[in-house]
Design a protein around this motif. Structure first.
Motif, short mmCIF file in Angstrom:
data_model
loop_
_atom_site.label_atom_id
_atom_site.label_comp_id
_atom_site.label_asym_id
_atom_site.label_seq_id
_atom_site.Cartn_x
_atom_site.Cartn_y
_atom_site.Cartn_z
N ASP A 156 59.19 -23.15 15.46
CA ASP A 156 59.98 -22.89 16.50
C ASP A 156 61.67 -22.72 15.87
OD1 ASP A 156 58.05 -23.10 18.38
OD2 ASP A 156 58.24 -25.33 18.55
N ILE A 157 62.15 -21.46 16.19
CA ILE A 157 63.58 -21.08 15.84
C ILE A 157 64.54 -21.14 16.97
CG2 ILE A 157 64.81 -19.53 14.68
CD1 ILE A 157 62.40 -18.61 13.24
N GLY A 158 65.57 -21.92 16.86
CA GLY A 158 66.36 -21.95 17.88
C GLY A 158 68.02 -21.74 17.41
N LEU A 159 68.64 -21.14 17.96
CA LEU A 159 70.31 -20.73 17.67
C LEU A 159 70.82 -21.06 18.98
CD1 LEU A 159 72.75 -19.43 16.32
CD2 LEU A 159 72.23 -17.37 17.48
N HIS A 160 71.87 -22.12 18.63
CA HIS A 160 72.82 -23.07 19.52
C HIS A 160 74.19 -22.71 19.24
CE1 HIS A 160 69.20 -25.20 20.82
NE2 HIS A 160 68.95 -25.19 19.38
N VAL A 161 75.13 -22.03 20.15
CA VAL A 161 76.38 -21.65 19.99
C VAL A 161 77.20 -22.53 20.89
CG1 VAL A 161 78.00 -19.72 20.36
CG2 VAL A 161 75.56 -19.25 19.96
N GLY A 162 78.31 -23.02 20.36
CA GLY A 162 79.22 -23.88 20.53
C GLY A 162 80.66 -23.34 20.63
N ILE A 172 78.01 -22.86 15.25
CA ILE A 172 76.60 -22.61 15.66
C ILE A 172 75.87 -23.61 15.11
CG2 ILE A 172 76.94 -20.11 16.24
CD1 ILE A 172 75.54 -19.88 13.24
N ASN A 173 74.71 -23.85 15.62
CA ASN A 173 73.75 -25.03 15.19
C ASN A 173 72.52 -24.32 15.22
OD1 ASN A 173 72.08 -27.59 16.75
ND2 ASN A 173 72.51 -27.28 14.56
N VAL A 174 71.69 -24.30 14.13
CA VAL A 174 70.65 -23.44 13.96
C VAL A 174 69.39 -24.51 13.53
CG1 VAL A 174 69.28 -21.49 12.59
CG2 VAL A 174 71.81 -21.67 12.70
N THR A 175 68.14 -24.28 14.29
CA THR A 175 67.13 -25.26 14.13
C THR A 175 65.86 -24.48 13.92
OG1 THR A 175 66.64 -25.17 16.64
CG2 THR A 175 68.14 -26.96 15.99
N LEU A 176 65.04 -25.23 12.86
CA LEU A 176 63.91 -24.85 12.65
C LEU A 176 62.76 -25.92 12.48
CD1 LEU A 176 61.96 -22.41 11.45
CD2 LEU A 176 62.59 -23.25 9.08
N LYS A 177 61.86 -25.94 13.34
CA LYS A 177 60.94 -27.08 13.64
C LYS A 177 59.49 -26.52 13.73
CE LYS A 177 64.39 -30.09 16.17
NZ LYS A 177 64.43 -30.69 17.30
N ALA A 178 58.64 -27.30 13.19
CA ALA A 178 57.21 -26.84 13.20
C ALA A 178 56.88 -27.16 14.64
CB ALA A 178 56.59 -27.76 12.18
N PRO A 179 55.74 -26.53 14.78
CA PRO A 179 55.12 -26.83 16.21
C PRO A 179 54.73 -28.51 16.39
CG PRO A 179 54.18 -24.79 15.45
CD PRO A 179 54.98 -25.46 14.28
N MET A 180 54.68 -29.15 17.49
CA MET A 180 54.52 -30.38 17.72
C MET A 180 53.03 -30.65 18.09
SD MET A 180 57.38 -32.04 17.26
CE MET A 180 58.97 -31.76 17.06
N ILE A 225 58.61 -29.80 8.42
CA ILE A 225 59.45 -28.93 8.57
C ILE A 225 60.30 -29.38 9.73
CG2 ILE A 225 59.99 -26.33 9.25
CD1 ILE A 225 57.42 -25.66 7.73
N ASP A 226 61.46 -29.78 9.76
CA ASP A 226 62.55 -30.36 10.98
C ASP A 226 63.91 -29.97 10.28
OD1 ASP A 226 63.60 -31.21 13.26
OD2 ASP A 226 62.70 -33.10 12.88
N TYR A 227 64.43 -28.78 10.60
CA TYR A 227 65.78 -28.58 10.26
C TYR A 227 66.61 -28.44 11.23
CZ TYR A 227 63.99 -27.48 5.36
OH TYR A 227 63.46 -27.47 4.07
N ASN A 228 68.08 -28.81 11.04
CA ASN A 228 68.83 -28.87 12.13
C ASN A 228 70.49 -28.78 11.24
OD1 ASN A 228 70.52 -28.91 14.58
ND2 ASN A 228 69.09 -30.61 15.27
N GLU A 229 71.05 -27.33 11.26
CA GLU A 229 72.00 -27.34 10.50
C GLU A 229 73.13 -26.74 11.34
OE1 GLU A 229 71.88 -28.08 7.37
OE2 GLU A 229 69.80 -28.51 7.25
N MET A 230 74.43 -27.01 10.96
CA MET A 230 75.70 -26.89 11.61
C MET A 230 76.40 -25.97 10.86
SD MET A 230 77.35 -27.26 14.59
CE MET A 230 78.97 -27.00 15.04
N PHE A 231 76.97 -24.76 11.33
CA PHE A 231 77.74 -24.05 10.54
C PHE A 231 79.08 -23.92 11.46
CE2 PHE A 231 73.50 -22.78 9.33
CZ PHE A 231 73.76 -22.67 8.15
N SER A 232 80.18 -24.38 10.84
CA SER A 232 81.47 -24.59 11.81
C SER A 232 82.24 -23.46 11.59
CB SER A 232 82.34 -25.81 11.60
OG SER A 232 83.59 -25.87 12.11
N PRO A 280 64.74 -18.18 7.67
CA PRO A 280 64.75 -18.08 9.09
C PRO A 280 66.47 -18.58 9.22
CG PRO A 280 62.87 -18.70 9.14
CD PRO A 280 63.31 -18.93 7.79
N ILE A 281 66.90 -19.62 8.84
CA ILE A 281 68.13 -20.35 9.00
C ILE A 281 69.21 -19.60 8.19
CG2 ILE A 281 69.75 -22.17 8.62
CD1 ILE A 281 67.22 -23.94 8.94
N LEU A 282 69.06 -19.15 7.11
CA LEU A 282 69.94 -18.05 6.24
C LEU A 282 69.93 -16.79 7.05
CD1 LEU A 282 68.61 -18.80 2.70
CD2 LEU A 282 70.39 -19.63 3.74
#
Length: 341
Positions: free
Chosen positions: A98-104, A108-116, A133-140, A160-162
């Motif tokens: 599961d890939i997520g893009l969160h904008v503040g 931005i905050n990019v997440t990459l998580k394996a299915p639960m 696989i459980d990534y949660n990266e912040m780019f300011s 996917p995060i890159l």
């Protein structure tokens, strides 16, 4: 199978991922302590006004906490998708995630998580390639996106995060960084202005100028709406398609945006009601807010019966006063003569 039993030797397994904003946590703790301190005075308030003061404290602190916290949240806009994507560079391994893009407002905050999957009533991510696989990266925005993107490449973050982070660099043909950065800055500036208006409104509520306190609450709502309008300009940015694997996603408004809208409407309703009620029943409004009641204490005061101590008037002769009033009428004036004997 890959070398080292499916473990990629070129990338460190330990990583420091973005979990929770320290600034947001600080804001929550400060307002919770402030709310607890102010609620301690409620037992000293009598009658029905105790409930009014409790609602007033909670609503006011809620508005202030939301205005400050919105500056540090990372979910003004977001996009999510579930797809199969290449996991690491120089590898054909594909993961289901599961890939997520969160904008503040600040990045931005990019997440990459394996299915639960559910185990003993606990949801845990599926282990793939001997790794959870459980990534949660912040780019300011504060730092150069090129530098943060370069550090992400050195750390060997998943593709996917890159890929998403590269869309927000200066060298990207999409040019998203310009619109998103300036929209976030102007939105943050107007939010801090709304916070200042909220502070002034709370000060005016303690003074016999309730009408102007209502006006400041309306100004608070206006600046919150201005921040939303500023952030909404990201939708005017060139549409850049995010394609990962065989799927793509689009960015839409998220929780913080709608929370800002609800808070702005709440401030507008409070300000309008205060201004209207102060115009219709100003005395009752001053009584409800416990302001302006001391100015009437010296009027129509009855002190009751008094007693005269005769010890202090012994030997004092009181002469009766008689007055003789003579009125002289004339063509142009009347003279009043008073003679005391």
């Amino acid at each position: 199978m890959t070398f080292y039993d499916d473990i990629y030797p070129f990338y460190p397994l330990q990583r420091t991922s973005f979990i929770f904003s320290g600034g947001l946590l600080t804001v929550i703790l400060v307002f919770l302590v402030l709310a607890a301190s102010l609620l301690l005075i409620l037992p000293g308030i009598r009658g029905k006004s105790r409930l009014f003061w409790m609602c007033r404290i909670i609503i006011s602190l809620f508005i202030g906490a939301v205005i400050v916290a919105l500056n540090f949240t990372c979910d003004w806009a977001e996009a999510r998708m579930t797809t199969n994507a290449t996991y690491k560079s120089f590898s054909n391994a594909v993961v289901d995630a599961d890939i997520g893009l969160h904008v503040g407002l600040y990045g931005i905050n990019v997440t990459l998580k394996a299915p639960m999957f559910l185990t003993t009533h606990i949801r845990n991510p599926v282990v793939q390639f001997n790794e959870t696989i459980d990534y949660n990266e912040m780019f300011s925005w504060h730092e150069s996106m090129e530098e943060e993107y370069g550090e992400a490449l050195e750390r060997g973050l998943p593709n996917p995060i890159l890929y998403i982070a590269e869309k927000f660099t200066l060298s990207s043909p999409c040019g998203l960084i310009f619109q998103y950065r300036y929209s976030g800055r102007y939105a943050s500036a107007t939010l801090w202005t709304a916070f200042c208006c909220w502070l002034v409104a709370n000060i005016l509520f303690t003074m016999p100028v309730i009408l102007y306190a209502g006006y400041m609450m309306i100004a608070t709502a206006a600046f919150i709406f201005f921040s939303m309008a500023s952030f909404s300009t990201i939708m005017n940015a060139p549409q850049c398609v995010f394609c990962i694997g065989t799927d793509s996603f689009e960015i839409n408004y998220s929780h913080s945006f709608w929370l800002a809208l609800a808070t702005g409407l709440l401030c507008a309703v409070i300000g309008t009601l205060v201004a209207l009620l102060d115009f219709l029943m100003p005395e009752k409004m001053k009584e409800a807010f416990s302001v302006g009641v001391d100015s009437y204490e010296d009027e129509d005061v009855y002190y009751g019966e008094g007693y005269l101590n005769t010890v202090f008037i012994d030997g004092v002769t009181v002469l009766p006063l008689t007055s003789k009033v003579t009125a002289v009428s004339g063509d142009t004036e009347s003279v009043l003569l008073i003679r005391c004997q």
